[in-house]
Scaffold this active site. Structure first.
Site, PDB file in Angstrom:
ATOM      1  N   GLU A  33      -9.836   8.898  35.756  1.00 52.77           N
ATOM      2  CA  GLU A  33      -9.187   7.687  36.534  1.00 52.77           C
ATOM      3  C   GLU A  33      -9.807   7.882  37.881  1.00 52.77           C
ATOM      4  O   GLU A  33     -10.239   9.106  38.574  1.00 52.77           O
ATOM      5  CB  GLU A  33      -7.724   8.296  36.900  1.00 52.77           C
ATOM      6  CG  GLU A  33      -6.880   7.396  37.604  1.00 52.77           C
ATOM      7  CD  GLU A  33      -5.470   8.160  38.001  1.00 52.77           C
ATOM      8  OE1 GLU A  33      -5.261   9.114  37.432  1.00 52.77           O
ATOM      9  OE2 GLU A  33      -4.579   7.313  38.959  1.00 52.77           O
ATOM     10  N   ARG A 259      -9.862  22.154  27.533  1.00 50.34           N
ATOM     11  CA  ARG A 259     -10.490  21.544  28.965  1.00 50.34           C
ATOM     12  C   ARG A 259     -11.209  23.026  29.300  1.00 50.34           C
ATOM     13  O   ARG A 259     -11.086  24.286  28.846  1.00 50.34           O
ATOM     14  CB  ARG A 259      -9.536  21.568  29.918  1.00 50.34           C
ATOM     15  CG  ARG A 259      -8.485  22.390  29.892  1.00 50.34           C
ATOM     16  CD  ARG A 259      -7.434  22.015  31.244  1.00 50.34           C
ATOM     17  NE  ARG A 259      -7.853  22.170  32.393  1.00 50.34           N
ATOM     18  CZ  ARG A 259      -8.133  21.319  33.386  1.00 50.34           C
ATOM     19  NH1 ARG A 259      -7.863  20.037  33.138  1.00 50.34           N
ATOM     20  NH2 ARG A 259      -8.508  21.762  34.562  1.00 50.34           N
ATOM     21  N   LYS A 269      -8.541  17.822  40.403  1.00 49.99           N
ATOM     22  CA  LYS A 269      -9.102  16.876  41.329  1.00 49.99           C
ATOM     23  C   LYS A 269      -8.148  16.956  42.465  1.00 49.99           C
ATOM     24  O   LYS A 269      -8.353  16.828  43.664  1.00 49.99           O
ATOM     25  CB  LYS A 269      -8.900  15.481  40.682  1.00 49.99           C
ATOM     26  CG  LYS A 269     -10.299  15.065  40.054  1.00 49.99           C
ATOM     27  CD  LYS A 269     -10.095  13.424  39.707  1.00 49.99           C
ATOM     28  CE  LYS A 269      -9.785  13.373  38.616  1.00 49.99           C
ATOM     29  NZ  LYS A 269      -9.490  12.058  37.944  1.00 49.99           N
TER      30      LYS A 269
HETATM   31  P1  ATP Z   1      -7.698  16.632  36.891  1.00 46.43           P
HETATM   32  O1  ATP Z   1      -6.673  17.044  36.525  1.00 46.43           O
HETATM   33  O2  ATP Z   1      -8.658  17.270  37.785  1.00 46.43           O
HETATM   34  O3  ATP Z   1      -7.106  15.422  37.928  1.00 46.43           O
HETATM   35  P2  ATP Z   1      -7.815  14.438  35.173  1.00 46.43           P
HETATM   36  O4  ATP Z   1      -7.689  15.027  33.633  1.00 46.43           O
HETATM   37  O5  ATP Z   1      -6.647  13.875  35.571  1.00 46.43           O
HETATM   38  O6  ATP Z   1      -8.434  15.677  35.724  1.00 46.43           O
HETATM   39  P3  ATP Z   1      -9.234  12.334  34.426  1.00 46.43           P
HETATM   40  O7  ATP Z   1     -10.000  11.393  35.342  1.00 46.43           O
HETATM   41  O8  ATP Z   1      -8.183  11.479  33.716  1.00 46.43           O
HETATM   42  O9  ATP Z   1      -8.994  13.480  35.127  1.00 46.43           O
HETATM   43  O10 ATP Z   1     -10.273  12.739  33.423  1.00 46.43           O
HETATM   44  C1  ATP Z   1     -11.315  11.906  32.606  1.00 46.43           C
HETATM   45  C2  ATP Z   1     -11.552  12.671  31.656  1.00 46.43           C
HETATM   46  O11 ATP Z   1     -12.098  14.101  31.627  1.00 46.43           O
HETATM   47  C3  ATP Z   1     -10.390  13.008  30.528  1.00 46.43           C
HETATM   48  O12 ATP Z   1     -10.594  12.610  29.382  1.00 46.43           O
HETATM   49  C4  ATP Z   1      -9.901  14.442  30.518  1.00 46.43           C
HETATM   50  O13 ATP Z   1      -9.593  14.956  29.586  1.00 46.43           O
HETATM   51  C5  ATP Z   1     -11.470  14.989  31.042  1.00 46.43           C
HETATM   52  N1  ATP Z   1     -11.325  16.356  31.665  1.00 46.43           N
HETATM   53  C6  ATP Z   1     -10.682  16.420  33.266  1.00 46.43           C
HETATM   54  N2  ATP Z   1     -10.738  17.806  33.343  1.00 46.43           N
HETATM   55  C7  ATP Z   1     -11.302  18.345  32.441  1.00 46.43           C
HETATM   56  C8  ATP Z   1     -11.969  19.787  32.015  1.00 46.43           C
HETATM   57  N3  ATP Z   1     -11.442  20.654  33.061  1.00 46.43           N
HETATM   58  N4  ATP Z   1     -12.417  19.929  30.859  1.00 46.43           N
HETATM   59  C9  ATP Z   1     -12.714  19.030  30.170  1.00 46.43           C
HETATM   60  N5  ATP Z   1     -12.437  17.845  30.177  1.00 46.43           N
HETATM   61  C10 ATP Z   1     -11.793  17.431  31.418  1.00 46.43           C
HETATM   62 MG    MG Z   2      -5.722  12.159  33.977  1.00 45.77          MG
END
Ligand code: ATP
Ligand code: MG
Length: 551
Positions: A33, A259, A269
């Site tokens: 996102e 993760r 983020k």
């Molecule tokens: P955050 O919690 O930091 O905002 P998010 O999951 O909301 O991260 P996205 O932009 O939705 O951020 O993430 C894009 C992809 O990266 C998703 O498929 C998510 O599962 C993966 N991802 C995010 N954080 C991690 C992590 N710590 N380890 C592995 N994959 C991750």
């Molecule tokens: Mg997300």
């Protein structure tokens, strides 16, 4: 005997799907996102999604999951694309946006209404939450569930036209308010938001939910393996429900993996954004940030990040990876690749009394002792040199091997030098050392001569000024977000700026070139400042100074 590396569970699944003909090759996607910069956690997902596509001759799509106009921005879109390319991956086809599917998504929503599988709900957010029930109690039906298909269609169309205020209505799937899985208790598919979107402008005032958008986007793109993190496991039944009830042939399937959590590091983020907004760091790309932009600016090579992701593997059990694992990968790469040079970070003036003040000697030194193919560099030796203040002591602790009054050290690549006299200012601060060198000792100790310490130095005549930013871990707590406030976990010494003297040839480096300052660590020519003035960022010290056993 060579042993084939054991495939992780996902690669096993994909190998079997290909072998059994369930798909010709995998099609994956990386779906961030655009609401912040990518961080080291995302690198794991990027390496996994792009990695398996590459290994199995498939494709990986780059798709922005941009359904929430309130938090998203074009700046984030641009930085994310930069980061993925920097990590060394290229997506297949164009950059995709979930928002480009808004028309399709809307059509599928109407289809669900026609099938009696979705309805317009008039509960406000708070009431909806109460009606949802709890883990131990079933939910309660929304009155909207009783609406006719025609009435639902009419209301939904008017939602789209902008006839209602935000929060007045939502569109929900009609599944089961008593399901033990709360995600199946009539999840929200659309919300009203009178808000401009960075891709679609003012075209829409209703926006689809993540849970509705993601499976349909996967199906529209022909994704075969939709890989996400474990917190989405409970969303999988809805993912399957939706795929089952929409009129598309594709049958993507969702798989979850653990993760990445890293000690001493934030991987959220939202919290990283807070650090930027509160100016705890200088921006998203501050070299202390675990964002990919920060990691890059810090000078950590993309290859070290890829190696790290391979090393930690892919599993289904949550754990915290020790930050030293990443450090190991960074040092391993730089040890091999970074040329060597000398830089004096805390300059102390040394006058060599038995060296002619007019004379410069040029000494050849290897660029990298283990890699002769990298050739040699020329180092100037002069009447005046700089050494590091920390390499001299008038009151040395036990076991001290470096310079003391009357003592000897070897100058790296040059002579054995004795300290004959110490000059201090009125405050007792050492100003200048008067020394002499043993001319018979160039590059090697003569027989029977014991000189334990070796120190680095730079010619005063030829050495150039450089700013050196000594970055260290941003957090001193192993789990920075364990306590009440992440700001309490900050390392107060995460940056110290030094005015150094460095070998002149270092001015030939290009932005982002890395170098080992002998005895100090690995440094990089700052990506952005280098074109104006020499600024080095410390990537990492030569040895771990954090481990509990290190003194
Ligand atoms: P955050 O919690 O930091 O905002 P998010 O999951 O909301 O991260 P996205 O932009 O939705 O951020 O993430 C894009 C992809 O990266 C998703 O498929 C998510 O599962 C993966 N991802 C995010 N954080 C991690 C992590 N710590 N380890 C592995 N994959 C991750
Ligand atoms: Mg997300």
């Amino acid at each position: 005997m060579e042993q084939e590396a054991v495939k992780d569970f996902l690669r096993q699944i994909i190998a079997e799907d290909v072998q059994k003909g369930r798909c010709a090759y995998p099609v994956t996607r990386f779906p961030p996102e655009p609401n912040g910069y990518l961080h080291i956690g995302h690198a794991k997902s990027i390496c996994l999604n792009f990695g398996v596509a590459e290994e199995f001759g498939g494709h990986c799509h780059m798709r922005f999951d941009d359904t929430n106009p309130a938090k998203e921005d074009q700046e984030y879109v641009d930085s994310i694309l930069d980061d993925v390319r920097w990590l060394g991956f290229q997506w297949s086809g164009p950059v995709r946006y979930a928002s480009h599917y808004f028309e399709d998504l809307y059509r599928f929503a109407e289809d669900l209404i026609q099938q009696g599988l979705a309805y317009v709900c008039d509960l406000d957010a708070e009431t909806m939450r109460i009606y949802r029930g709890t883990l131990t109690e079933p939910g309660k039906d929304s009155p909207g569930r009783l609406r006719s298909i025609d009435e639902n269609l009419d209301l939904f169309r008017r939602m789209r036209k902008g006839e209602f205020a935000e929060g007045a209505y939502t569109l929900r799937a009609r599944i089961d308010m008593a399901s033990p899985n709360i995600n199946l208790r009539d999840p929200v598919l659309y919300r009203i938001r009178h808000m401009e979107h960075h891709q679609t402008g003012l075209a829409w005032c209703i926006y689809p939910s993540y849970d509705f958008t993601h499976p349909i986007s996967d199906a529209l793109e022909g994704i075969t393996h939709s890989i996400c993190t474990l917190e989405f496991e409970d969303h999988r039944p809805f993912y399957d429900w939706l795929i089952e009830h929409i009129d598309l042939e594709a049958r993507p399937r969702q798989y979850e993996f653990a993760r990445l959590n890293l000690s001493y590091t934030l991987t959220s983020k939202r919290k990283l954004k807070m650090l930027v907004e509160q100016k705890v760091v200088e921006g998203w790309d501050d070299p202390r940030m675990p964002t990919l932009a920060g990691i890059r600016r810090r000078g950590i090579p993309a290859a070290a990040i890829r190696r790290f992701c391979t090393m930690i593997g892919v599993t289904r059990s949550d754990s915290v990876v020790d930050a030293t694992v990443l450090d190991f990968c960074v040092r391993e790469y730089l040890e091999q690749h970074a040329p060597r040079a000398m830089a004096v970070l805390r300059p102390l003036r040394v006058v060599i009394r038995n060296w002619d003040s007019e004379k410069t000697q040029w000494i050849d030194a290897a660029v990298h002792a283990q890699r002769p193919e990298l050739g040699s560099r020329r180092i100037a030796f002069d009447h005046e040199i700089w050494i590091d203040r920390d390499d001299f002591s008038q009151d040395p602790p036990k076991g001290w091997k470096r310079l003391v009054p009357g003592g000897e050290v070897r100058l790296r690549h040059a002579y054995v030098m004795r300290c004959d006299e110490v000059e201090c200012d009125a405050a007792g601060q050492v100003q200048t050392l008067y020394c002499s060198v043993d001319l018979a000792t160039l590059g090697a100790n003569p027989q029977g001569r014991k000189v334990k310490g070796v120190i680095h130095w730079v010619s005063a005549r030829y050495g150039v000024n450089a700013e050196v930013r000594m970055y260290d871990r941003l957090f001193q707590a192993e789990q920075p977000d364990e306590g009440q406030n992440v700001l309490d976990a900050l390392n107060p010494d995460s940056l110290e700026i030094m005015q150094a003297k460095v070998e002149p040839e270092l001015l030939n480096l290009k932005p982002e070139d890395s170098v080992q300052f002998e005895r100090e660590g690995y440094f990089v020519a700052d990506r952005f400042l280098w074109s104006q003035r020499p600024v080095f960022n410390r990537i990492i010290a030569l040895k771990d100074r954090w481990s509990k056993s290190a003194s």
